[in-house]
Design a protein around this motif. Structure first.
Motif, mmCIF file in Angstrom:
data_model
loop_
_atom_site.group_PDB
_atom_site.id
_atom_site.type_symbol
_atom_site.label_atom_id
_atom_site.label_comp_id
_atom_site.label_asym_id
_atom_site.label_seq_id
_atom_site.Cartn_x
_atom_site.Cartn_y
_atom_site.Cartn_z
ATOM 1 N N ARG A 126 1.564 6.309 -7.233
ATOM 2 C CA ARG A 126 0.581 7.334 -7.620
ATOM 3 C C ARG A 126 1.226 8.722 -7.603
ATOM 4 O O ARG A 126 1.030 9.508 -8.514
ATOM 5 N N ALA A 127 2.016 9.011 -6.581
ATOM 6 C CA ALA A 127 2.700 10.315 -6.494
ATOM 7 C C ALA A 127 3.699 10.468 -7.636
ATOM 8 O O ALA A 127 3.797 11.548 -8.245
ATOM 9 N N TYR B 287 -4.158 -1.570 -6.935
ATOM 10 C CA TYR B 287 -4.943 -1.175 -5.765
ATOM 11 C C TYR B 287 -6.109 -2.142 -5.538
ATOM 12 O O TYR B 287 -6.385 -2.548 -4.405
ATOM 13 N N ALA C 181 0.834 -1.205 0.000
ATOM 14 C CA ALA C 181 0.000 0.000 0.000
ATOM 15 C C ALA C 181 0.870 1.256 0.000
ATOM 16 O O ALA C 181 0.587 2.224 -0.729
ATOM 17 N N GLY C 182 1.932 1.249 0.756
ATOM 18 C CA GLY C 182 2.858 2.377 0.763
ATOM 19 C C GLY C 182 3.521 2.568 -0.592
ATOM 20 O O GLY C 182 3.657 3.701 -1.086
ATOM 21 N N ARG D 222 1.050 4.119 -3.008
ATOM 22 C CA ARG D 222 0.933 5.576 -2.818
ATOM 23 C C ARG D 222 2.106 6.297 -3.478
ATOM 24 O O ARG D 222 1.938 7.335 -4.132
#
Length: 173
Positions: free
Chosen positions: A63-64, A135, A56-57, A60
């Protein structure tokens, strides 16, 4: 004169090597008993929670990085490297914890981004779709190869990546 070719010779290991490799007072035997197998599965299950948090990290961060690439600012090159690195890391993590679909989507993403320097708008959409798929696999904890829908989505993403990848970089890698 050409060197002579020799057949390889395989030497079996000495018995004392086996004795040193297998510790009968600590650890596990060569053939696991049901109790030992259950203990190992519990360890992997606990690690799966850590896997979910770790992935999950990384998602993220993916996505960034995608946002930085889309903005085409000075961080775009660094962000593309991050997309390559993170997708490769996720690819390596999935299969170990019964998430081969996570591995498959991450591999598809990694194969795609490693051929791109600066993505076009359609390539950005394909990258975003692949991250979204990662995701979903993680959020729904889809183990195994998923179902028909997941296989069709993976196939569609593979077709899109094949159609829109940058062929100029293929020969360089």
């Amino acid at each position: 004169m050409a060197p002579r070719k020799h057949k390889p010779v395989f030497t079996p290991p000495p018995q004392d090597l086996r004795r040193r490799a297998v510790n009968f007072t600590k650890g596990f035997r060569l053939k696991l008993a049901p109790e030992e197998l259950r203990k190992l599965e519990e360890v992997v299950e606990r690690a799966s929670d850590a896997l979910s948090q770790d992935v999950a990290g990384k998602l993220r961060l993916l996505r960034a990085a995608l946002e930085d690439v889309a903005a085409a600012d000075t961080r775009a090159d660094t962000a593309m490297r991050a997309l390559r690195t993170l997708s490769l890391e996720i690819k390596g993590m999935g299969g170990m914890f019964k998430y081969p679909l996570l591995t498959a989507f991450a591999k598809s993403l990694n194969d795609f981004v490693k051929t791109i320097d600066q993505p076009t708008p359609i390539q950005l959409d394909i990258i975003a779709a692949q991250i979204d798929a990662l995701y979903v696999v993680l959020a729904r904890q889809i183990q195994g190869d998923g179902g028909r829908t997941e296989r069709e989505l993976l196939q569609a993403l593979r077709q899109a990546t094949a159609k829109y990848k940058n062929p100029a970089r293929d020969t360089a890698d």
